[in-house]
Design a protein around this motif. Structure first.
Motif, short mmCIF file in Angstrom:
data_model
loop_
_atom_site.label_atom_id
_atom_site.label_comp_id
_atom_site.label_asym_id
_atom_site.label_seq_id
_atom_site.Cartn_x
_atom_site.Cartn_y
_atom_site.Cartn_z
N ILE A 1 -5.91 6.89 -4.58
CA ILE A 1 -4.69 5.88 -4.19
C ILE A 1 -4.45 4.61 -5.30
CG2 ILE A 1 -4.38 6.86 -2.08
CD1 ILE A 1 -4.83 4.19 -1.20
N HIS A 2 -5.53 4.39 -5.70
CA HIS A 2 -5.37 3.29 -6.60
C HIS A 2 -5.13 3.53 -8.13
CE1 HIS A 2 -6.25 -0.44 -9.07
NE2 HIS A 2 -7.23 0.02 -9.61
N ARG A 3 -5.66 4.78 -8.45
CA ARG A 3 -5.43 5.50 -9.69
C ARG A 3 -3.91 5.96 -9.66
NH1 ARG A 3 -9.55 8.33 -13.24
NH2 ARG A 3 -11.19 7.11 -13.04
N VAL A 4 -3.33 6.53 -8.42
CA VAL A 4 -2.18 7.42 -8.41
C VAL A 4 -0.92 6.43 -8.86
CG1 VAL A 4 -1.68 7.20 -6.13
CG2 VAL A 4 -1.03 9.30 -7.36
N GLU A 5 -1.34 5.09 -8.56
CA GLU A 5 -0.11 4.07 -8.85
C GLU A 5 0.05 3.86 -10.23
OE1 GLU A 5 1.32 2.35 -6.55
OE2 GLU A 5 -0.09 2.86 -4.79
N THR A 6 -0.84 4.40 -11.15
CA THR A 6 -0.65 4.13 -12.75
C THR A 6 -0.67 5.54 -13.32
OG1 THR A 6 -2.75 3.69 -12.84
CG2 THR A 6 -1.24 1.83 -12.71
N CYS A 7 -1.11 6.56 -12.70
CA CYS A 7 -1.17 7.95 -13.19
C CYS A 7 -0.32 8.93 -12.57
CB CYS A 7 -2.91 8.45 -13.28
SG CYS A 7 -3.88 7.37 -14.24
N HIS A 8 -0.15 9.99 -12.99
CA HIS A 8 0.31 11.32 -12.47
C HIS A 8 -0.47 11.93 -11.32
CE1 HIS A 8 4.27 11.43 -14.51
NE2 HIS A 8 3.56 11.48 -15.57
N ALA A 9 0.20 12.27 -10.06
CA ALA A 9 -0.63 12.86 -9.08
C ALA A 9 -1.47 13.74 -9.56
CB ALA A 9 0.16 13.07 -7.83
N ARG A 10 -0.97 14.79 -10.40
CA ARG A 10 -1.86 15.97 -10.71
C ARG A 10 -2.88 15.59 -11.69
NH1 ARG A 10 2.71 16.43 -14.62
NH2 ARG A 10 3.87 17.51 -13.03
N ASP A 11 -2.87 14.41 -12.54
CA ASP A 11 -4.03 13.92 -13.09
C ASP A 11 -5.17 13.25 -12.20
OD1 ASP A 11 -2.77 14.69 -15.57
OD2 ASP A 11 -1.93 12.57 -15.67
N VAL A 12 -4.65 12.76 -11.03
CA VAL A 12 -5.65 11.95 -10.08
C VAL A 12 -6.44 13.26 -9.33
CG1 VAL A 12 -6.05 10.73 -8.02
CG2 VAL A 12 -4.36 10.10 -9.89
N ILE A 13 -5.68 14.18 -8.89
CA ILE A 13 -6.33 15.43 -8.38
C ILE A 13 -7.25 16.15 -9.21
CG2 ILE A 13 -5.55 17.77 -7.50
CD1 ILE A 13 -3.08 16.64 -6.33
N ARG A 14 -6.93 16.21 -10.68
CA ARG A 14 -7.77 16.90 -11.43
C ARG A 14 -9.06 16.11 -11.73
NH1 ARG A 14 -4.55 17.12 -15.75
NH2 ARG A 14 -3.55 18.97 -14.89
N TRP A 15 -9.02 14.83 -11.69
CA TRP A 15 -10.15 13.81 -11.69
C TRP A 15 -11.01 14.07 -10.59
CZ3 TRP A 15 -10.85 9.85 -8.06
CH2 TRP A 15 -11.76 8.90 -8.50
N ARG B 1 -4.81 17.74 -0.36
CA ARG B 1 -3.52 17.98 0.27
C ARG B 1 -2.85 17.11 1.04
NH1 ARG B 1 -3.86 21.99 4.20
NH2 ARG B 1 -1.99 23.26 3.62
N SER B 2 -3.32 15.98 1.16
CA SER B 2 -2.79 14.90 1.92
C SER B 2 -1.46 14.15 1.31
CB SER B 2 -3.99 13.79 2.06
OG SER B 2 -4.00 13.17 1.00
N GLN B 3 -1.03 13.45 2.28
CA GLN B 3 0.41 12.64 1.70
C GLN B 3 0.00 11.78 1.07
OE1 GLN B 3 -1.12 12.83 4.87
NE2 GLN B 3 -0.52 11.06 6.19
N PHE B 4 -1.21 11.19 0.88
CA PHE B 4 -1.33 10.31 0.01
C PHE B 4 -1.35 10.61 -1.56
CE2 PHE B 4 -4.39 9.73 3.54
CZ PHE B 4 -3.80 8.60 4.15
N LEU B 5 -1.63 11.78 -1.73
CA LEU B 5 -1.40 12.26 -3.39
C LEU B 5 -0.19 13.43 -3.33
CD1 LEU B 5 -5.26 13.22 -4.13
CD2 LEU B 5 -3.98 10.99 -4.45
N ASP B 6 -0.02 14.23 -2.43
CA ASP B 6 0.95 15.02 -2.34
C ASP B 6 2.14 14.64 -1.80
OD1 ASP B 6 2.68 17.23 -2.42
OD2 ASP B 6 1.29 18.76 -1.12
N VAL B 7 3.08 13.85 -2.49
CA VAL B 7 4.17 13.49 -1.91
C VAL B 7 5.43 14.11 -1.49
CG1 VAL B 7 3.50 11.13 -3.07
CG2 VAL B 7 4.99 12.83 -4.21
N PHE B 8 5.19 15.51 -1.35
CA PHE B 8 6.40 16.34 -1.16
C PHE B 8 6.73 16.18 0.14
CE2 PHE B 8 7.79 20.48 0.54
CZ PHE B 8 8.92 20.63 -0.30
#
Length: 774
Positions: A545-559, A600-607
């Motif tokens: 969640i620290h990374r997702v503040e500055t990167c796209h969620a898909r990039d964080v999931i890939r990481w 799949r959580s709401q922390f990364l999947d903001v749908f």
């Protein structure tokens, strides 16, 4: 190794309990060297010592059980820097192996220091033999705060655009709070709509306020000038803690009648033009309240408590303009750069957060609305100051009342259970370097030779500031091997956490926790044996969640996926290029599952989440302990049936059955899901028939357990009761592993989830196939 039992002793959770001796070996673990620290853990037995800690004159470490003591010459050797320190004369002359001070007792990894009023004349360490130690841990009446100190301070910032019913809910709680506050507590009142009104609490003939235009961004000095409370230079340097003569922030004992009258007379000032939102200047109101606190030089901790029901529509911190034709920003707008005010407002609140930190002020946000209120913009100052954020639907709800009563709870001595103005300092042995922290804290940018150049989160320091903290506040600290000092396998390293804070009685306390672990060789089995899967998942979730503040969620999931593949490749047992041979030992087997649910959580999947909801979810994950974080990442599912007591079942669509009740807990939601048969029997009223006593008990059991879950948490989770195949069942279905979908050829009578998401089994199959490639 039972990591929960160890946490109950130390207040710490370590992803790795044994650390490799070189930097490349540590990097190959894929999960960083970290510690999840709960500084004010509630221990069953914690010695509270009525004197100041004894610190090493070279490195600043506090005397602890790992220190070597020479009783003959009355000196102790610091285990961190090996410096020789003398015991002061105030220590007992009978100091010896049979008469140890509590900080040297091997079974106390944590001790707390709190001076008594008469502590100057006390002989330190004189009565701390094992026979008298129990009285020190249980008797707290001897410990006092600072005599004559005023505080803490509370400024209530109330939205004047609230509906009358909602305003009644706020005012009734504020009146209850004012009635129960200690007489030394300072209070102030600010209301806002298009203007910001600061209430004069001395003038009693009628309500007198100082009015600020909500559209202007004023500096702290300008606000203080308009209020007539500008501090002198001498006072601003902190040499005079005396609160000067002013009428906007006063002790309860001097203004209880006036502030009670002002709160009772609050009324809704919303004059809404058709097709427009109410005029709210939330940012200006918060800035004004902070300027008031800065000008009054409150040095004992303060809270700005904001009560609002809609977004700011003008002035600094604006979220959306007042025209209803312009929709409030959503995640797509933020990603595409189509939220015109978001960046500017976020920068305004980031500047505000530094001022909050400098003045030890906590910002709380109580937002009750069916729409967004701008919590996403406010997340940084609320989180960094340690404040509460509550997103509810109504100020007349039990959720709001419970939160307010929890915040103003008192201990056995009648003191507020609030701990302000905290700092956490870390001391390590020279073979460990400090990288940073993730949690509700701000770096104080204090460096020494233990601070690493490799920053993670709030780094570049060995000391952090927290506006407030509770017994559950948890911070993740990150470390690395100091390769310059080449630690040897089998040697021990030490980490000490020194937490200084202001207690509810306004006295200063220090909690000191010292922990030791061992360096091990690269291939040592101790590395695997000391792996804590739950702590590792919590650490990775915070990093994500620290990374997702500055990167796209898909990039964080890939990481996350790349990290997991490297992890499985390193710790799995397999034959090269043979996925069917892949196996993870029980120490590691749950970790891939945690990562599957984190993706799949709401922390990364903001749908299906608003930016406000996402900000709230991430803020809570970033401050809660390991056990609560794991529930957020991978919710729990209990099954209730006629076959026996409730049992945990897989978080899977196959767990749904017509003749069982499921209790689902995702921390933010608690769902009681009735199978179709059970629901039908309930609708027919069978549970009211004395002949069907078992059905009545079956229906009651999950409700009792759900009630307990809701009662234990703050903010309380939303309780949802639903039947199988009903619309509300989506709260459960959205979190279940989709092992049976519309594409499954064999369903075995199970429910179906209509989704294109991967199931856990497919995810694990892909992981195994990639891991065995080496």
């Amino acid at each position: 190794m039972d990591f929960n039992e160890l946490e109950a002793i130390e207040g710490l959770r370590w992803p790795w309990h044994s650390w490799p001796t070189t930097k490349p070996d540590a990097a190959s673990l894929t999960i960083p060297l970290a510690v999840m620290c709960t500084p004010l853990t509630e221990f069953s037995e914690l010695p509270i010592l009525p004197y100041d800690p004894l610190t090493c004159s070279k490195c600043g470490a506090v005397l602890n059980p790992y220190a070597r003591v020479d009783y003959t010459y009355r000196i102790w050797f610091c285990p961190f820097c090996f410096f020789k320190n003398p015991f002061p004369r105030t220590y007992s002359s009978s100091l010896g192996e049979s008469n140890l001070p509590a900080e040297l007792f091997p079974n106390y990894s944590s001790v707390e220091y709190a001076k008594t009023v008469s502590s100057v004349s006390n002989t330190i360490g004189s009565s701390l033999s094992s026979s008298s130690l129990s009285s020190m841990t249980s008797s707290k009446t001897m410990l006092a705060g600072e005599v004559g100190v005023r505080g803490p301070a509370f400024v209530f910032v109330v939205d004047g655009c609230l509906e009358e019913e909602e305003l009644r809910g706020v005012t009734s709680e504020l009146l209850r709070v004012v009635e129960q506050l200690p007489e030394s507590a300072l209070v102030g009142l600010v209301t806002f709509d298009a203007m910001v009104n600061v209430y004069d609490l001395v003038f009693s003939e009628c309500s007198r306020v100082v009015v600020f235009h909500g559209d202007r961004e004023l500096s702290s000095e300008q606000i203080q000038t308009f209020l007539g409370i500008g501090g002198t230079k001498l006072q601003q340097l902190g040499r005079s803690p005396v609160i000067q003569n002013q009428s906007f922030l006063l002790p309860i004992s001097e203004c209880e009648f006036n502030i009670t009258s002002a709160i009772q007379e609050l009324h809704s000032s919303a004059q809404v033009t058709p097709g427009h939102r109410p005029q709210r200047s939330t940012g200006a109101a918060i800035s004004t309240a902070l300027g008031l606190l800065e000008g009054c030089l409150v040095n004992t901790g303060s809270r700005i408590m904001v009560f609002t029901s809609g977004p700011a529509t003008l002035g600094p911190g604006i979220v959306v303009d007042s025209d209803l034709g312009n929709a409030i920003r959503n995640h797509r707008d933020l990603i595409n750069g189509q939220a015109p005010y978001y960046r500017k407002s976020s920068n305004f609140y980031k500047r505000l957060s530094q001022r909050l930190c400098d003045s030890s002020v906590v910002l709380d946000l109580f937002a009750c609305s069916l729409d967004q209120v701008g919590a996403a913009e406010l997340k940084v100052p609320v989180e960094s100051s340690g404040g509460f954020m509550i997103l509810g639907e109504s100020f007349e709800s039990d959720q709001f009342r419970k939160c307010m009563r929890h915040i103003f709870n008192r201990d056995e001595e009648g003191n507020l259970k609030m701990y302000f103005d905290a700092t956490i300092e870390i001391v390590t042995t020279k073979d460990v370097k400090i990288c940073g922290a993730l949690g509700p804290c701000i770096s104080l940018q204090k460096k020494n030779n233990l601070v690493s150049e490799n920053e993670i989160g709030d780094g570049g320091t060995y000391m952090w500031k927290l506006g407030t903290l509770t017994s559950k506040t948890c911070i993740a600290f990150f470390f690395q091997v100091n390769y310059e000092h080449k630690p040897q396998p089998g040697a021990a390293f030490l980490i000490q956490f020194i937490t200084r804070y202001r207690h509810g009685n306004m006295g200063i306390r220090k909690r000191v926790t010292t922990a030791a672990r061992r360096w091990v060789a690269k291939q040592s089995p101790e590395i695997s044996a000391g792996f804590d899967q739950e702590a590792a998942a919590s650490v990775m979730a915070r990093l994500a969640i620290h990374r997702v503040e500055t990167c796209h969620a898909r990039d964080v999931i890939r990481w996350l996926d790349d990290t997991l593949i490297c992890f499985a490749s390193k710790f799995g047992d397999y034959v090269q290029e043979d996925p069917s041979s892949f196996h993870l030992s029980s120490n590691f087997s749950l970790y891939p599952q945690f990562m599957f649910y984190l993706r799949r959580s709401q922390f990364l999947d903001v749908f299906n989440s608003t930016p406000d909801e996402t900000a709230f979810f991430r803020l809570m994950l970033n401050r809660e302990g390991v056990m609560d974080s794991i529930v957020m990442i991978q919710p729990t599912l209990l099954q209730y049936s006629f076959d026996g007591p409730p049992v945990p079942v897989l978080l899977d669509i196959r767990s749904i059955s017509p003749d069982v009740i499921l209790l689902f807990d995702s921390y933010f939601y608690v769902v009681i899901h009735y199978g179709s048969k059970i629901a039908q029997w309930r609708k027919l009223g069978y549970h009211k028939d004395p002949n069907h006593e078992n059905l009545r008990k079956l229906l009651e059991a999950p409700e009792l357990d759900a009630g307990q879950l809701v009662a234990e948490r703050v903010p309380p989770p939303k309780l949802v009761k639903c039947d199988q195949h009903s619309s509300q069942a989506r709260f459960l279905l959205a979190k279940l592993n989709p092992s049976v979908t519309q594409d499954s050829t064999y369903t075995d009578g199970s429910d179906i989830i209509f989704t294109d998401d991967l199931s856990l089994q497919v995810f694990i199959d892909h992981l195994q196939a990639l891991a065995v490639q080496g």
